[in-house]
Design an enzyme around this catalytic site. Structure first.
Site, short mmCIF file in Angstrom:
data_model
loop_
_atom_site.label_atom_id
_atom_site.label_comp_id
_atom_site.label_asym_id
_atom_site.label_seq_id
_atom_site.Cartn_x
_atom_site.Cartn_y
_atom_site.Cartn_z
N SER A 54 0.67 -1.61 -0.40
CA SER A 54 -0.06 0.14 0.44
C SER A 54 0.84 0.79 -0.13
CB SER A 54 -0.62 0.18 0.79
OG SER A 54 -1.75 0.83 0.96
N GLY A 55 0.42 2.07 -0.77
CA GLY A 55 1.72 3.61 -1.24
C GLY A 55 2.54 3.48 -1.74
N THR A 63 -1.46 2.54 -7.75
CA THR A 63 -2.55 3.70 -8.96
C THR A 63 -1.97 4.30 -9.87
OG1 THR A 63 -3.93 2.74 -6.92
CG2 THR A 63 -5.35 4.79 -8.38
N ASN A 88 -0.99 5.03 3.58
CA ASN A 88 -1.41 6.03 1.69
C ASN A 88 -2.60 6.77 2.24
OD1 ASN A 88 -1.89 6.73 -0.64
ND2 ASN A 88 -1.94 4.57 -1.25
N SER A 91 -5.11 5.73 -0.48
CA SER A 91 -5.09 4.18 -0.82
C SER A 91 -6.42 3.11 -1.20
CB SER A 91 -5.01 3.39 0.32
OG SER A 91 -4.98 2.22 0.28
N SER A 92 -6.60 2.78 -2.29
CA SER A 92 -6.89 1.69 -3.21
C SER A 92 -7.96 0.85 -2.17
CB SER A 92 -7.09 1.60 -4.10
OG SER A 92 -5.96 2.29 -4.85
N GLY A 124 -1.84 -4.59 -2.81
CA GLY A 124 -0.50 -6.43 -2.83
C GLY A 124 -0.41 -6.76 -1.30
N GLU A 147 0.61 -7.60 2.37
CA GLU A 147 0.01 -7.56 3.46
C GLU A 147 0.85 -7.27 4.60
OE1 GLU A 147 -2.69 -3.72 2.53
OE2 GLU A 147 -3.92 -4.65 4.03
N1 LIG Z 1 5.21 8.17 -9.95
C1 LIG Z 1 5.09 8.95 -9.31
N2 LIG Z 1 5.72 10.32 -9.16
C2 LIG Z 1 5.11 11.03 -7.78
N3 LIG Z 1 4.04 10.43 -6.50
C3 LIG Z 1 3.87 9.63 -7.38
C4 LIG Z 1 4.15 7.70 -7.86
N4 LIG Z 1 3.53 7.35 -7.82
C5 LIG Z 1 3.09 7.48 -6.45
N5 LIG Z 1 3.48 8.34 -5.89
C6 LIG Z 1 2.22 9.44 -4.34
O1 LIG Z 1 2.11 8.05 -3.53
C7 LIG Z 1 1.22 7.87 -3.03
C8 LIG Z 1 0.39 6.90 -3.59
O2 LIG Z 1 0.78 6.47 -4.36
P1 LIG Z 1 -0.42 5.29 -4.91
O3 LIG Z 1 -2.00 5.71 -4.95
O4 LIG Z 1 -0.36 4.86 -6.62
O5 LIG Z 1 -0.29 3.90 -4.69
P2 LIG Z 1 -0.89 2.53 -4.02
O6 LIG Z 1 0.39 1.93 -4.72
O7 LIG Z 1 -2.06 2.61 -5.55
O8 LIG Z 1 -1.39 2.78 -2.42
P3 LIG Z 1 -3.36 1.08 -2.35
O9 LIG Z 1 -2.75 -0.03 -2.31
O10 LIG Z 1 -3.16 2.03 -0.79
O11 LIG Z 1 -3.65 1.66 -2.98
C9 LIG Z 1 0.52 8.75 -4.77
O12 LIG Z 1 -1.04 9.29 -3.73
C10 LIG Z 1 1.33 10.06 -4.75
O13 LIG Z 1 1.37 10.86 -3.73
MG LIG Z 2 -4.33 2.23 -4.98
#
Ligand SMILES: Nc1ncnc2c1ncn2[C@@H]1O[C@H](COP(=O)(O)OP(=O)(O)OP(=O)(O)O)[C@@H](O)[C@H]1O
Ligand SMILES: [Mg+2]
Length: 1022
Positions: free
Chosen positions: A124-125, A129, A174, A177-178, A399, A401
């Protein structure tokens, strides 16, 4: 141009040039982990990640797998120009990027016509996404499109903020977070245009609707509505702006998040809804508000342990928003329906049961609405044309967890990751048996996979845990989580990857509490707490609550709560079973596609840019299986490249391959590596690729190329500049000279034209010759395009004075030409017709009133059918005679008698049915008299001295012009036809005369008039 450092940016080759330089390599690491010298060392792996992260190089490959480290800051590497850089460029040609992977997948789909999928994983984070959004954006911007498909691209992009509002929340790990798994298919037509999309959602974390851990929030949409909704809307929904007033929003004590603007996001969502075809906004918002009101519904306990609702007004609003009956809702929230021996009984709920029924309703309402929302988005993305589409799937799923307290959700999530781990394993196997290269390689990593994976998968494969939970939930009487744990110990206790407090040895016992079981996953050990496990799996909603919801007049809810569900006595599937089944389907989908992987890594827990927490990263490298990935990729050879790519890149290093190699590719590569001095053990040539065993071999080659380019660029730049300047100046001079010449010619022309106009009335002379020629030429050109098309068209362009005579000649010539052409086309019957018409015109034109009307009517060969003429008469006269019905008037008394007038070649006869009554020889015919009005009277004058003849015949016929013309022509007596304006005299008997008087009247009438005359009244025609 600096040779080292990031500024070395010639025409899009930035990183490659920089990263391949030895000194730069020390600083920024390698862009593909397969090039690591010590590929078995986790420390070297992490060091490479750290170096690159420090330089903002967040992407690195392991072969075709893309590792991405979350930068936690905006990098300027996602612009449109960057997208262009990666379009159509080979994967290894340019620095690693999510766009390179997207482009490669897209091209593989198009060229191989095979469906693709991109699996994005990470904790997560870690940026899953964000990565999936970047991929979608890349396709939306770079794929070919048209107006219709641009709408689809918009919908694909706009579905994201809506899904995020309803399915994402702030967690400790996050801010966005999705809380659901998402698999999205993008469909492309044969041109590579995106034509449709489809989303599958997995396991929304519904428990968040009613409970949040400290520092976490409920789903974003609640806060967005309260912060962004205008006052009127909140009044309609009976909501207050402060989130602290809602019990479902206060559990985490975190109403605001600094990185999120709920107000702005609300606007974005409201804008996106119509784009994805929403018309039910109001109903949707009612549901969101109803969940908040449900949370504020409170219960009191009666003396006999029964429960009642203490927040009456709240419940009325709630019922209104849900579109259900208030009292039925109240009853269902505080009572449950039981069926015993076929009879229904209502029993009151105690306080805890009522609270849990209320929460179950909130979760069900929200969860089902979310599923409805996904369906709705799918409708708007639905593919219009089904033929020939290829697909790229994007999987953004939770992922592996490991939390402090792991429960049912983590159990499902980690199970899902176990399953997904199968995929690279299968793919690795595919690559391992690459013909001609890997026959002797070791299978260390494979064994590691099998050892770890297979026994554990058996636990899941027979689905003992999931099945077992269902059994436990179904057990009659009170079930409890502890008895579930005991049952687990009985069933899978002997499995080496399963431990409980009871089964553990002394050392492990300390880290596994009595309420936990521990599973050894491929990625590590995880303790699961069984508290609440069964309830979450059960996910049951009382039947009477379902009944109430079925009757909702909110169409979204009535769609979500189906009547069949209440009628159907079968138990719904448990959450774990549902999840397992949908996962199986997902696996099938993924297995049917060519996978690519993005492995996301989170560099620190504080969401800070620039911080690289080694312990945290190491943990992720482990459970993402990256070292295993690398080992499988490096089993034998560090580097592989297709012959054409290798040759294209390194051909400047060998005189025989530069500038172009014309033989077979494999020979070209062989020549090249021989020239470079590769030793036999350093490389191998496969069928279509070269495999290089040691990274240093490749680095040496890269450095040689680097040096060559450096020298080449300097020399070339100077020569090139000089050549460019010479060509440029020559070209510009030539263009200027041409332009000046054209301008001079134009001025001269205008001058001559003006002078010609002034002298236009003079004789043809040098001053006006140009102008007059032009005028003539223009007239003839215009005439050619506007010549009359038919003999009746009398138009003709007006000629200039100098061409009046010529124009008249031309007009006549043209007319004659048209007439000749017309005559040639005339058929014999038509010619006969015309001749008769010409004679009729000579006789009657301007003489008889009915003539103009007859012009357009064709003369017929006969007005009588063969059957109408008596057979005997035909036998006597022969057939093919012109015949017509006439009325004969007696010479005395003018009695009308119907007769047939038949014309032969030499005489005419009047026939009374079977008998020939009178024969009129043409030779004896003295004349034919016709009146000038529009009547049909005509008189055939016969000689009176001839006793054989019966005297003049007074006849009437409706086709008088036709009959008289034909008769006159056959008798060759056209000049014998007299047209008499007032009256006709005819002979009755020798010396005796009769008279026919003609007058005009309203209708035709033939009758005996005054003084024994025959009076003919003709109709006025005009
Ligand atoms: N390529 C990137 N460039 C800039 N910031 C990023 C990038 N990737 C992620 N982030 C930052 O990290 C945060 C978390 O990313 P994201 O929401 O994609 O995580 P996730 O893996 O989907 O988590 P979850 O499993 O909780 O949904 C985003 O809100 C953004 O602020
Ligand atoms: Mg996500």
């Amino acid at each position: 141009m600096r040779y080292q450092g990031r500024e070395v940016d010639i025409e899009g080759r930035v990183r490659l040039v920089m990263e391949s330089a030895l000194t730069a390599r020390d600083r920024v690491g390698v862009q593909d982990f397969v090039l690591l010298e010590n590929y078995n060392s986790e420390a070297a792996f992490i060091e490479n990640l750290r170096r690159r992260f420090r330089e903002n190089l967040i992407y690195t490959y392991i072969g075709s797998v893309l590792v991405s480290v979350n930068p936690y800051k905006e990098l300027e590497i996602y612009s449109k120009q960057q997208m262009e850089r990666y379009r159509g460029v080979s994967f290894y040609e340019i620095s690693p990027h999510i766009y390179a992977l997207s482009d490669n997948t897209y091209r593989a789909m198009r060229t191989e016509r095979k469906d693709q999928c991109i699996l994005i994983s990470g904790e997560s984070g870690a940026g899953k996404t964000e990565a999936s959004k970047k991929i979608l954006l890349y396709y939306a911007v770079t794929c070919p499109t048209n107006d219709h498909m641009a709408i689809l691209g918009d919908r694909l992009l706009q579905s994201n903020p809506v899904l995020e509002a309803f399915g994402n929340a702030k967690t400790l790990r996050n801010d966005n977070s999705s809380r659901f798994g998402k698999y999205m298919d993008v469909q492309f037509d044969f041109r590579g245009t995106p034509v449709g999309g489809h989303i599958l959602n997995y396991l929304l974390e519904k428990s968040r609707v009613v409970h949040q851990n400290h520092g976490e929030r409920n789903f974003h949409i609640f806060y967005q509505l309260l912060d962004g909704g205008d006052d009127d809307l909140l009044i309609t929904l009976d909501l207050e702006r402060n989130p602290q007033n809602y019990r479902y929003l206060v559990k985490g004590n975190c109403p605001r998040v600094s990185s999120i603007s709920d107000k702005n996001n609300w606007k974005v969502v409201m804008k996106a809804l119509p784009v994805i075809g929403f018309t039910e906004e109001e109903k949707l918002l009612n549901i969101i508000a109803s969940v908040l009101h449900l949370g504020n519904t409170q219960f009191g306990e009666g003396e006999e342990g029964d429960t009642y609702i203490t927040t009456e007004t709240q419940t009325s609003n709630l019922a209104k928003l849900l579109g259900v009956d208030g009292s039925a809702l109240r009853e269902a929230l505080t009572h449950k329906k039981l069926t015993a021996k076929g009879e229904e009984m209502i029993s009151p709920l105690n306080y805890e049961q009522a609270v849990s029924a209320r929460d179950a309703l909130a979760k069900a309402v929200y969860g089902r609405t979310f599923t409805w929302l996904v369906e709705k988005i799918n409708q708007s993305l639905a593919l219009k044309v089904h033929k020939d589409s290829s697909v790229i799937g994007l999987l953004d799923i939770y992922g592996f967890e490991v939390l402090q307290q792991n429960s049912f959700e983590q159990f499902c999530i980690n199970y899902c990751n176990e399953k997904l781990q199968q995929l690279p394993f299968v793919e690795a196997q595919r690559h391992h048996f690459h013909p001609g290269v890997y026959n002797n390689c070791q299978f260390i990593c494979l064994t590691v996979y099998i050892m770890l994976y297979v026994p554990l998968s058996r636990v899941f494969k027979c689905n003992s845990v999931a099945v077992f939970q269902d059994e436990e939930c179904l057990r009659p009487g009170e079930t409890c989580d502890v008895s579930f744990l005991e049952k687990l110990e009985d069933t899978v206790g002997s499995h080496p990857h399963f431990i409980t407090h009871k089964l553990a040895n002394g050392k492990t016992r300390r880290v596994v509490s009595r309420e936990e079981f521990r599973l050894l996953h491929y990625a590590g050990e995880v303790n699961y707490n069984v508290n609440g496990f069964l309830d979450k799996n059960n996910d049951l909603l009382n039947r009477n609550l379902k009944e109430v919801m079925c009757q909702s007049d909110n169409q979204i809810l009535s769609h979500c709560f189906r009547r069949e569900e209440v009628i159907d006595q079968k138990r719904p599937e448990m959450a774990a079973t549902q999840f397992k089944n949908s996962l199986m389907k997902l696996m099938e989908i993924l297995m049917s596609k060519e996978p690519s992987y993005v492995r996301c890594i989170k560099p620190n827990d504080a969401k800070q840019p620039g911080r690289f927490d080694e312990v945290l990263v190491r943990h992720q490298v482990k459970y993402l299986g990256l070292m295993e990935n690398l080992r499988v990729r490096r089993a034998g050879f560090a580097y592989r490249r297709r012959f054409e790519a290798f040759l294209q890149r390194y051909k400047p290093l060998c005189p025989e391959t530069w500038p172009n190699w014309h033989g077979r590719l494999v020979d070209g590569v062989s020549t090249l590596v021989n020239h470079l001095g590769y030793k036999a053990e350093e490389y191998k040539l496969g069928r279509s690729k070269i495999f290089i065993r040691f990274p240093k071999t490749l680095f040496t080659t890269e450095d040689a190329l680097e040096y060559k380019i450096f020298l080449g660029v300097n020399v070339c730049t100077c020569v090139f500049r000089c050549v460019v300047i010479v060509i440029q100046s020559g070209w510009r001079g030539m263009k200027a000279r041409r332009r000046a010449k054209r301008r001079r010619q134009a001025a001269e022309l205008i001058r001559r034209f003006i002078k010609g106009f002034i002298y236009r009335h003079e004789e043809y002379c040098p001053e006006n010759e140009y102008f007059l020629d032009h005028v003539r030429y223009s007239f003839l050109k215009n005439l050619r395009q506007n010549l009359p098309k038919s003999v009746l068209d009398k138009s003709w362009p007006t000629p200039p004075p100098s061409l009046v005579e010529a124009s008249e000649h031309l007009r006549r010539l043209h007319m004659r030409n048209m007439v000749i052409k017309y005559c040639r086309r005339v058929q014999p019957e038509w010619k006969k017709q015309m001749m008769q018409k010409v004679v009729a015109s000579e006789i009657f034109k301007d003489q008889k009133d009915s003539y103009p009307l007859s012009v357009g009517r064709l003369f017929l060969d006969s007005r009588l059918e063969r059957e109408q003429i008596n057979l005997k008469v035909i036998q006597t006269l022969g057939s093919d005679k012109y015949g017509v019905s006439v009325i004969k008037y007696d010479r005395r008394g003018f009695k009308p008698r119907p007769r047939q007038l038949l014309l032969t070649n030499t005489f005419a006869v009047l026939v009374d049915r079977t008998k020939i009554k009178q024969r009129i020889d043409y030779a004896a015919l003295r004349g034919i008299s016709v009146g000038s009005l529009s009547d049909g009277m005509f008189v055939l004058h016969m000689p009176t001295e001839d006793n054989k003849q019966k005297g003049d015949a007074v006849l009437h016929c409706s086709h008088v012009i036709e009959v008289v013309t034909k008769l006159a022509m056959m008798a060759n007596k056209t000049s014998y036809v007299n047209i008499n304006p007032g009256s006709i005299r005819f002979t009755v008997a020798r010396g005796k005369e009769g008279i026919i008087d003609f007058i005009r009247g309203s209708e035709l009438k033939v009758a005996k008039g005054k003084r024994g005359h025959l009076l003919v009244v003709s109709q006025r025609l005009f």
